[in-house]
Structure formats: structure tokens, C-alpha cells
Design an enzyme around this catalytic site. Structure first.
Site, PDB file in Angstrom:
ATOM      1  N   GLY A 119     -11.476  -3.120 -12.714  1.00 49.74           N
ATOM      2  CA  GLY A 119     -11.365  -2.976 -11.353  1.00 49.74           C
ATOM      3  C   GLY A 119     -11.095  -1.639 -10.900  1.00 49.74           C
ATOM      4  O   GLY A 119     -10.337  -0.918 -11.833  1.00 49.74           O
TER       5      GLY A 119
ATOM      6  N   CYS B 249       0.814  -1.154   0.096  1.00 49.98           N
ATOM      7  CA  CYS B 249       0.123   0.086   0.078  1.00 49.98           C
ATOM      8  C   CYS B 249       0.719   1.265  -0.061  1.00 49.98           C
ATOM      9  O   CYS B 249       0.692   2.155  -0.858  1.00 49.98           O
ATOM     10  CB  CYS B 249      -0.859   0.014   1.038  1.00 49.98           C
TER      11      CYS B 249
ATOM     12  N   GLY C 102      -8.786  -5.608 -17.240  1.00 49.53           N
ATOM     13  CA  GLY C 102      -9.389  -5.608 -16.016  1.00 49.53           C
ATOM     14  C   GLY C 102     -10.007  -4.378 -15.661  1.00 49.53           C
ATOM     15  O   GLY C 102      -9.340  -3.469 -15.658  1.00 49.53           O
TER      16      GLY C 102
ATOM     17  N   HIS D 214     -25.241  24.223   4.689  1.00 49.46           N
ATOM     18  CA  HIS D 214     -25.584  24.465   3.131  1.00 49.46           C
ATOM     19  C   HIS D 214     -24.837  25.887   2.815  1.00 49.46           C
ATOM     20  O   HIS D 214     -24.624  26.761   3.429  1.00 49.46           O
ATOM     21  CB  HIS D 214     -27.000  25.039   3.224  1.00 49.46           C
TER      22      HIS D 214
ATOM     23  N   ILE E 177      -7.995  -0.895  -9.246  1.00 49.19           N
ATOM     24  CA  ILE E 177      -6.857  -0.539  -9.643  1.00 49.19           C
ATOM     25  C   ILE E 177      -6.653  -0.208 -11.176  1.00 49.19           C
ATOM     26  O   ILE E 177      -5.967   0.612 -11.221  1.00 49.19           O
ATOM     27  CB  ILE E 177      -5.851  -1.736  -9.013  1.00 49.19           C
TER      28      ILE E 177
END
Length: 476
Positions: free
Chosen positions: A184, A46, A182, A444, A186
Site C-alpha cells: 500500500g 498524521c 504490504g 505552456h 504507506i
């Protein structure tokens, strides 16, 4: 002469977010702790080659993308790309965090051993580095060996034009056309970086949608926002990659048949596999499943009572924040505390543009499990802050139990979606209802106001949108 092995109350094998969290927590609780790391720098995937460096690059990509978008009266010059400076930012980010980790380990007197750890028994482990071996003994151990990228048999990995999540972070060059194999998180995050830096991007995903795990309505907003920047090929299988001097020739197979695509680079990001079959883990009696996941109980304990496991090597989402929380639990159990790892919600975030974030039960999962839920969706096109900021392509969704109106899940797509997810995660953990959130005053104008407005919509009290549940006045 044989030296007596050093003995510790706890040895943690792996120094990623789960490993160092466990080691530091155990040290804070008074245990004598050692941590084994196979790489020269602690922090695991990581910090060194994953979450942190990719976010540093996504920050740069965001700056580039801002220059391409309508600034409502402000015109920017075309960005000048300095890859060396970008690489320096990435590395300095990593160095800062890993350096801080080393200081915290020293301050806590956590001893660090660099090398390959291999269990010899349920109380003994060896560490090998540069052909030198050292034996350590322990009362307890925590397995935090993580996961590795899945490799496909037909991919010519020795070709430098083939990238994985680690090599892609190096930014050695920016290809003209890159295929991301892929769809996903990553792969899509790195696709976002490379697209901002000038690459044409094609994403090939075997499943019927990219970003599996997120609800389709959230993903659809992401796809629409990037339809001019990336090409998304779902239900598409890559069956072969041939390397030629000029290009990589990719064989694609979809519902219409087979075809070829020539690209300058391929990023292989088809998922990760747990490292449970490594480091002698199974040899000492720790049970693992066929895929290599270590089997644990709610206290992160394995089948061997004094050995625990956390992070990617255990079942559940492969996320750093799951690992760090498991690390705390394991350390506290070892120190004698009565705690369990029983999260109701583990958040997921794709740090793309726009960000896609979700937590708890999704509508897709609810349908698959026959759980009766409703959803309340507030469109950012009705958000004052989003309109003023020019980021109206987004939505905030609450998923709640049809009978009790208890919030079971949530999803957001839009700028800073990941930063807005915390309130919903807390709401799920606390068992909040729509009314609880609707009666909480949100500032707000703000983006997090959309959470409160989604709750008002579901509760039937909203005034910022037409209220279908409003009671109509009867004429007298």
C-alpha cells in the site's frame, strides 16, 4: 469534596487533522470547546508519526535520488548520508507544525486535556493521566480517535528488526535488505525512503497489484520506473517470520509454492484498523460495525444524536484531508448550520518516485460497477516540459462518462503528480466536461498543461498528438 465537572459545548476526542479542524472550526463559530489527546503533543498520527514526518524523509530521499540520475551534463558526487541530520530535519518539521497547532488552540481558547478519554455517558467523559482522573461534561462530542496499525499473529514484534510505520520513521539504522510486508501507499513510501538511503527492498503484496485503488496502468509506470530499485512480489502471502541472531527468516507462499527469504528487517504495513471499539464508544449506545467503524450519517452524526464521528474511525478512505473536511462539517452542524458531507471526489496520492495520484472514479471501479466510461490519456513523452526536465515516464488520464463527457475520475503518474491533481478534483466537484477543461487555457510549457491536452484528446481537438477524430478533407 467532589468537584463539579467542567462543562463544554463541545468535546473533541482526538487531536489529529480531523479533531483539531473540528475543534478550531467550532471555536470560531462561538462554541466553548475542549480537545482530549492521549499523547503529550497534539496533532495525532498524521502530524507526529505519519503524513508529515514521512514527507520530510521523502524530500531527503528525492535529493539523494537526484544525485543518482542522469543530469544531462552535470555530474554529482556520491551523497554523504548523515542520519542524525536527517532525523533532525524530520523532527524539526513535526515540531514546527505541532507548535503552530498549540498556538492556534490557545488563540482560539480551545482547552486541551492530555490523557486517555473514556465515555461514561452521552454527556460525560473521563480523562485519565498518570492515575489521575478528571470528569468533563459536554453538550456535544466528536469522536476523532483514528485508527491503529493492523498486527499479524505470526510477527515477532518484540524483535527490533520488526518495524511498523511509526518505528520506521525513526531511522535507527538502514538495513542491507528490508522486506516491506504490504504494497500500500504507506509501505511504498517508506520503501522509497529506505531504498534511497541504501537498503535493498523487496515488497510482498497479497493482492494482484501493489497500490490497490489505483488503476493498473498508472501503477505499471511506477513499477517500471523502480524495477532496478525494488523487487515487487504480488499474489504473495507471508505466512511466518522467524527471528534468528543473523537474520529474519520469512516464509513466502505464492502460486508456485512456498519458499524462504532472509532479510535484515521487515516493515509491517498491511493496513490500519479503526479504533471504534475503544474509549467506551459502544458502551454509550454509539453503533459500530463488526470491524470497529463508527456508523454515521451525511452530517457525521452517530446513532446518539449529540455525538458525531469523523476521520479514520468512520467509513471511507483513511486520509487526513477526509477527516479535516468531516471535522468542519460536524462542527458546523453542531453550531446550527445546515451542511452535509457529500464529496464527489476524495484524492489519493502516493508520494513515491514517481508520484501516483488519482481521484474520483477509476477505470477499475467503473468496470466493476458496469458504468460506461471512456478514458483520455496524454503521455508525458509528448509534453514539452516533461521532455525538457527529463521526466517523460508519466501520463495524465481523464475518465469521463461516455454519453455526456462529464469527467468522473482522473489519474496521474509522474513527477509532482499530486500537485497536478487539484484541478481534476475541482473539475469533478463542479461537474466539468472534457470541453470545459479543453477550453481552459493551460500555461505552456508546464506539467499541468497535460490535463488540458488529455481533455483535448478526449474531445477530439488535440493538435499535439495525431488526432484520430479529425475530419479529413474531401477532394473536390
Amino acid at each position: 469534596m467532589t468537584m463539579t465537572p467542567m462543562t463544554f459545548d463541545l468535546i473533541v476526542l482526538g487531536s489529529g487533522p480531523g479533531g483539531y479542524a473540528a475543534a478550531f472550526r467550532a471555536a470560531d463559530l462561538g462554541l466553548k470547546v475542549a480537545m482530549i489527546e492521549r499523547h503529550p503533543v497534539i496533532g495525532g498520527v498524521c502530524l507526529n508519526v505519519g503524513c508529515i514526518p514521512s514527507k520530510a524523509l521523502l524530500h531527503v530521499a528525492g535529493k539523494i535520488r537526484m544525485a543518482d540520475e542522469d543530469a544531462h551534463g552535470v555530474t554529482y558526487a556520491k551523497p554523504q548520508i548523515d542520519l542524525e541530520a536527517i532525523r533532525h530535519h524530520r523532527q524539526s518539521t513535526v515540531d514546527t507544525l505541532t507548535g503552530n497547532l498549540a498556538l492556534m488552540a490557545k488563540g482560539r481558547q480551545v482547552e486541551i486535556f492530555h490523557g486517555e478519554g473514556h465515555f461514561l455517558s452521552a454527556n460525560r467523559i473521563q480523562v485519565t493521566q498518570h492515575n489521575e482522573t478528571q470528569h468533563l461534561e459536554f453538550k456535544h462530542a466528536i469522536i476523532a480517535v483514528g485508527s491503529r496499525a493492523i498486527r499479524l499473529p505470526f510477527v515477532p514484534y518484540d524483535d527490533p528488526r520488526i518495524l511498523d510505520a511509526t518505528s520506521a520513521l525513526q531511522l535507527e539504522r538502514i538495513p542491507k535488505h528490508m522486506l516491506v510486508l504490504g504494497g500500500g501507499i504507506i509501505g511504498l513510501e517508506m520503501a522509497t525512503v529506505y531504498q534511497a538511503l541504501g537498503a535493498q527492498i523487496t515488497v510482498a503484496e497479497l493482492g494482484d497489484q501493489i497500490m490497490t485503488g489505483a488503476d493498473k496502468d498508472l501503477v505499471r509506470v511506477f513499477e517500471q520506473s523502480n524495477k532496478d530499485r525494488m523487487t515487487f512480489l504480488t499474489k504473495t502471502q507471508v505466512t511466518d517470520i522467524q527471528a534468528t541472531p543473523e537474520s529474519l527468516v520469512v516464509q513466502l507462499k505464492d502460486q508456485e509454492g512456498e519458499r524462504q527469504l532472509e532479510v535484515d528487517a521487515v516493515l509491517v504495513a498491511v493496513g490500519r484498523s479503526p479504533n471504534g471499539k475503544k474509549a467506551g464508544i459502544a458502551d454509550i449506545g454509539v453503533k459500530i460495525d463488526d470491524r470497529g467503524f463508527v456508523i454515521t450519517d451525511e452530517q457525521c452524526r452517530t446513532s446518539v444524536p449529540n455525538i458525531f464521528a469523523i476521520g479514520d474511525v468512520t467509513h471511507g478512505p483513511m486520509l487526513a484531508h477526509k477527516a479535516s473536511h468531516q471535522g468542519h462539517i460536524a462542527a458546523e452542524v453542531i453550531a446550527g448550520q445546515k451542511v452535509d458531507f457529500q464529496p464527489l471526489a476524495i484524492p489519493s496520492i502516493a508520494y513515491t518516485f514517481p508520484e501516483v495520484a488519482w481521484v474520483g472514479l477509476t477505470e477499475t471501479a467503473a468496470k466493476a460497477q458496469n458504468i460506461a466510461v471512456k478514458s483520455a490519456v496524454f503521455p508525458w513523452s509528448a509534453s514539452g516540459r516533461a521532455i525538457a526536465s527529463g521526466i517523460t515516464k508519466g501520463k495524465t488520464k481523464l475518465i469521463y462518462d461516455e454519453a455526456s463527457e462529464r469527467v468522473l475520475g482522473a489519474g496521474i503518474v509522474g513527477a509532482h503528480a499530486g500537485e497536478l491533481l487539484g484541478e481534476m478534483t475541482l473539475a469533478i466537484e463542479f461537474g466539468a466536461t472534457l470541453e470545459d477543461i479543453a477550453l481552459t487555457i493551460h500555461a505552456h510549457p508546464s506539467l499541468h498543461e497535460s490535463v488540458g491536452l488529455a481533455a483535448e484528446l478526449g474531445a477530439g481537438t488535440i493538435t499535439d498528438l495525431p488526432n484520430k477524430q479529425a475530419v479529413k478533407r474531401q477532394s473536390i
